[in-house]
Design a protein around this motif. Structure first.
Motif, short mmCIF file in Angstrom:
data_model
loop_
_atom_site.label_atom_id
_atom_site.label_comp_id
_atom_site.label_asym_id
_atom_site.label_seq_id
_atom_site.Cartn_x
_atom_site.Cartn_y
_atom_site.Cartn_z
N GLU A 268 0.85 -1.18 0.00
CA GLU A 268 0.00 0.00 0.00
C GLU A 268 0.89 1.23 0.00
N TYR A 269 0.30 2.37 -0.36
CA TYR A 269 1.01 3.64 -0.26
C TYR A 269 0.04 4.66 0.33
N ALA A 270 0.26 5.04 1.59
CA ALA A 270 -0.61 5.96 2.30
C ALA A 270 -0.16 7.39 2.02
N ILE A 271 -0.92 8.11 1.22
CA ILE A 271 -0.55 9.46 0.80
C ILE A 271 -1.18 10.47 1.76
N GLN A 272 -0.36 11.23 2.44
CA GLN A 272 -0.84 12.29 3.32
C GLN A 272 -1.04 13.54 2.46
N ALA A 273 -2.22 13.63 1.84
CA ALA A 273 -2.48 14.71 0.88
C ALA A 273 -2.50 16.07 1.56
N THR A 274 -3.14 16.15 2.73
CA THR A 274 -3.15 17.37 3.54
C THR A 274 -3.01 16.95 4.99
N ASP A 275 -3.02 17.94 5.88
CA ASP A 275 -2.95 17.61 7.30
C ASP A 275 -4.13 16.76 7.75
N LYS A 276 -5.26 16.88 7.04
CA LYS A 276 -6.47 16.18 7.45
C LYS A 276 -6.86 15.03 6.53
N LEU A 277 -6.30 14.96 5.34
CA LEU A 277 -6.72 14.00 4.34
C LEU A 277 -5.62 12.99 4.04
N LYS A 278 -5.96 11.68 4.15
CA LYS A 278 -5.04 10.61 3.79
C LYS A 278 -5.72 9.68 2.79
N ILE A 279 -5.02 9.35 1.71
CA ILE A 279 -5.55 8.49 0.66
C ILE A 279 -4.64 7.28 0.54
N THR A 280 -5.21 6.07 0.66
CA THR A 280 -4.38 4.85 0.71
C THR A 280 -4.87 3.82 -0.30
N PRO A 281 -4.22 3.73 -1.47
CA PRO A 281 -4.49 2.59 -2.37
C PRO A 281 -3.68 1.38 -1.91
N GLY A 282 -4.23 0.19 -2.13
CA GLY A 282 -3.54 -1.02 -1.71
C GLY A 282 -3.86 -2.18 -2.63
N ALA A 283 -3.01 -3.23 -2.56
CA ALA A 283 -3.22 -4.43 -3.37
C ALA A 283 -2.64 -5.63 -2.63
N GLN A 284 -3.19 -6.81 -2.92
CA GLN A 284 -2.71 -8.04 -2.28
C GLN A 284 -2.92 -9.23 -3.22
N TRP A 285 -1.94 -10.13 -3.21
CA TRP A 285 -2.01 -11.38 -3.99
C TRP A 285 -2.01 -12.55 -3.02
N PHE A 286 -2.92 -13.52 -3.26
CA PHE A 286 -3.04 -14.71 -2.41
C PHE A 286 -2.67 -15.93 -3.25
N GLY A 287 -1.66 -16.67 -2.81
CA GLY A 287 -1.31 -17.92 -3.47
C GLY A 287 -1.91 -19.10 -2.72
N ASN A 288 -2.58 -20.01 -3.46
CA ASN A 288 -3.30 -21.15 -2.87
C ASN A 288 -4.32 -20.63 -1.84
N TYR A 289 -5.33 -19.96 -2.39
CA TYR A 289 -6.29 -19.17 -1.60
C TYR A 289 -7.34 -20.05 -0.94
N MET A 290 -7.57 -19.81 0.35
CA MET A 290 -8.61 -20.45 1.16
C MET A 290 -8.39 -21.97 1.26
N GLU A 291 -9.24 -22.59 2.08
CA GLU A 291 -9.07 -24.00 2.40
C GLU A 291 -9.83 -24.89 1.43
N ASP A 292 -9.21 -25.98 1.05
CA ASP A 292 -9.87 -27.03 0.29
C ASP A 292 -10.47 -28.00 1.30
N GLU A 293 -11.81 -27.97 1.45
CA GLU A 293 -12.46 -28.75 2.50
C GLU A 293 -12.23 -30.25 2.36
N SER A 294 -12.00 -30.71 1.15
CA SER A 294 -11.81 -32.14 0.95
C SER A 294 -10.46 -32.63 1.47
N SER A 295 -9.49 -31.71 1.59
CA SER A 295 -8.15 -32.11 2.01
C SER A 295 -7.72 -31.48 3.33
#
Length: 346
Positions: A268-295
């Protein structure tokens, strides 16, 4: 007989009937001494001495109003525990924290109680103990959030399992901007395998600190019941008008410390645009996502998530926050969710 003589005679007669004597004058009781609240500045702002003691107390908290948007939101966050079919839901939360401190031969003795009440509507409400612990000389015991509850400043990242509040015993060593510690956690509401009971015990290790504009944290947790563990590294550094945050997690298998995926990276990159305003775009990648209930293990699917969070300070102790998130991946429907929040802190 004139009026003056009549009044004097009546007063004398009344005194005789009531048995009043000159020596029986009414004496007002002495006022009780009043002990005013004294400010306690030994532990920071906001503390005051509990009258008649040497214990310092601080009372703080917040009031939150929030509207969630996304699939099946009705009743989800307001405390009812129900999942509805609406695509939006409003709820209100009130939280108050009491922190008591006093000096001992071992250093400050701290006690913390956090009470939280959530209301989805007039009938669907709950009140819970959000934290309660004792802390002295680096030792902490009680109900409190683990190091795994820490995260990046935005709302995009998922860097822990769904529950990070445990009954735990912890020792944390601190020196300047560095800390390191070990924690033994009861994991009753964590992940568990089919045919087993959710009564796990976990051991977590953590270290972190700050060096100039750079902050870092490395933690690990081992779930003894599932015989699986996870490791997480996270850091932030001030760059330009904002702060860059990076994190990575690896899990050997589904466990109570991390059950989202076998591995993940977030930024993420938290941009302190002003003393009162912060804008934070973010991203995430998940490898082998969530549980396989059968295994009872992670699936072979991948997923990704992007989001944007905006924080604005309306005035002192009054904040607004808006967040929108998009999740997509293999063999899952894409989901767009978010919320708008108003919060008054005190």
């Amino acid at each position: 007989m004139n009026i003056k003589s009549l009044l004097l005679g009546s007063a004398a007669a009344l005194a005789v009937v009531s048995g009043a004597q000159a020596a029986d004058a009414i004496v007002a009781a002495e006022p009780e001494p009043v002990e005013y609240v004294r400010v306690c500045d030994a532990y920071g702002t906001g503390y005051f001495y509990i009258p008649g003691t040497e214990t310092c107390l601080k009372i703080e908290g917040y009031i939150r109003f929030q509207v969630d948007v996304g699939p099946d939101q009705s009743g989800h966050n307001g405390g009812s525990g129900l999942i509805g079919t609406s695509d939006w839901d409003a709820f209100t939360r009130g939280q108050v924290q009491f922190t008591a401190k006093s000096d001992t031969e071992y250093g400050p003795l701290t006690g913390v109680i956090v009470l939280q009440a959530n209301a989805d509507d007039a009938e669907n409400q709950n009140t819970k103990l959000d934290s309660a612990y004792i802390d002295i000389a680096g030792f902490r015991a009680g109900l409190f959030y683990s190091w795994w509850d820490d995260g990046l400043s935005g709302e995009t990242d998922v860097l822990a399992s769904h529950e990070t509040l445990h009954n735990s015993i912890r020792y944390q060593y601190e020196s300047g901007d560095f800390y390191a510690g070990i924690s033994v956690d009861e994991l009753e509401d964590g992940a568990f395998k089919d045919g087993e009971n959710p009564n796990n015990v976990g051991v977590a290790l953590g270290l972190g600190g700050k060096a100039g504009a750079f902050t870092y944290q490395v933690i690990g947790g081992y779930d003894t019941d599932n015989e699986e563990g996870a490791i997480r590294a996270m850091g932030t550094v001030a760059i330009g008008p904002g702060t860059l945050g990076l994190a990575a997690v690896w899990a050997s298998g589904t466990n109570s410390y991390y059950d989202q995926s076998e591995w993940t990276v977030a930024a993420e990159y938290a941009i302190q645009a002003t003393d009162k305003l912060k804008i934070t775009p973010g991203a995430q990648w998940f490898g082998n996502y969530m549980e396989d209930e059968s295994s009872n293990d992670f699936s072979s699917d991948d997923a990704w998530k992007v989001g944007l969070t905006v924080d604005y300070q309306i005035t002192d102790n009054f904040y607004a926050k808006a967040s929108v998130q998009y999740l997509d991946g293999d063999n899952i429907d894409d989901v767009t969710s978010g919320y708008f929040r108003l919060q008054r802190a005190f």
